[in-house]
Design a protein around this motif. Sequence first.
Motif, PDB file in Angstrom:
ATOM      1  N   UNK A  21       0.804  -1.088  -0.070  1.00  0.00           N
ATOM      2  CA  UNK A  21       0.034  -0.223  -0.146  1.00  0.00           C
ATOM      3  C   UNK A  21       0.911   1.169   0.147  1.00  0.00           C
ATOM      4  N   UNK A  22       1.870   1.263   0.721  1.00  0.00           N
ATOM      5  CA  UNK A  22       2.902   2.439   0.613  1.00  0.00           C
ATOM      6  C   UNK A  22       3.301   2.639  -0.561  1.00  0.00           C
ATOM      7  N   UNK A  23       3.910   1.367  -1.035  1.00  0.00           N
ATOM      8  CA  UNK A  23       4.298   1.729  -2.806  1.00  0.00           C
ATOM      9  C   UNK A  23       3.342   2.507  -3.470  1.00  0.00           C
ATOM     10  N   UNK A  24       2.002   1.635  -3.564  1.00  0.00           N
ATOM     11  CA  UNK A  24       1.022   2.149  -4.508  1.00  0.00           C
ATOM     12  C   UNK A  24       0.585   3.499  -4.215  1.00  0.00           C
ATOM     13  N   UNK A  25       0.548   3.978  -2.955  1.00  0.00           N
ATOM     14  CA  UNK A  25       0.258   5.283  -2.713  1.00  0.00           C
ATOM     15  C   UNK A  25       1.204   6.249  -3.114  1.00  0.00           C
ATOM     16  N   UNK A  26       2.578   6.123  -2.879  1.00  0.00           N
ATOM     17  CA  UNK A  26       3.795   6.904  -3.233  1.00  0.00           C
ATOM     18  C   UNK A  26       3.783   7.013  -4.615  1.00  0.00           C
ATOM     19  N   UNK A  27       3.515   5.828  -5.328  1.00  0.00           N
ATOM     20  CA  UNK A  27       3.521   5.897  -6.753  1.00  0.00           C
ATOM     21  C   UNK A  27       2.441   6.966  -7.386  1.00  0.00           C
TER      22      UNK A  27
END
Length: 138
Positions: A21-27
């Motif tokens: 989720x952290x990756x997808x949000x930052x992306x």
Amino acid sequence: MNEAMNEAMNEELASIEATAVAYLTAFNRADVAHVLATYADDGVLMGPGLRASVGKDDLARIYPDVFQAVGFNMHYEIKEVVQISPDWAFVRSSTEGSETNKATGVVMHSAYNELFLLRKSATGAWQIARYCTSRISP
């Protein structure tokens, strides 16, 4: 399984999911620093139509180029979170929304399937070891 073991397993799965989720949000925010923070030092990106990017130095070169070329307005759904060993797990997700070509201003609908392979670091943090994303044809 006793209640304490169940709780520990649920916490571990939540931590695994939180990394994806952290990756997808930052992306979606085009936040290179936070995208890179989700990867292991030897992490690999396998993006659609691209050669694999291996290691944080390579990733630090590729993500700014992606975000300079395309704007993203995506919504993700976590489909599956599985811990396969004490130090390895995977997350399967799907993402759908719009992409804007920054050079032309053209906006198009897009959808992807993603698979994250995560590894637990020496500090106990889950990090992306391998990430593969594939575009779903319209």
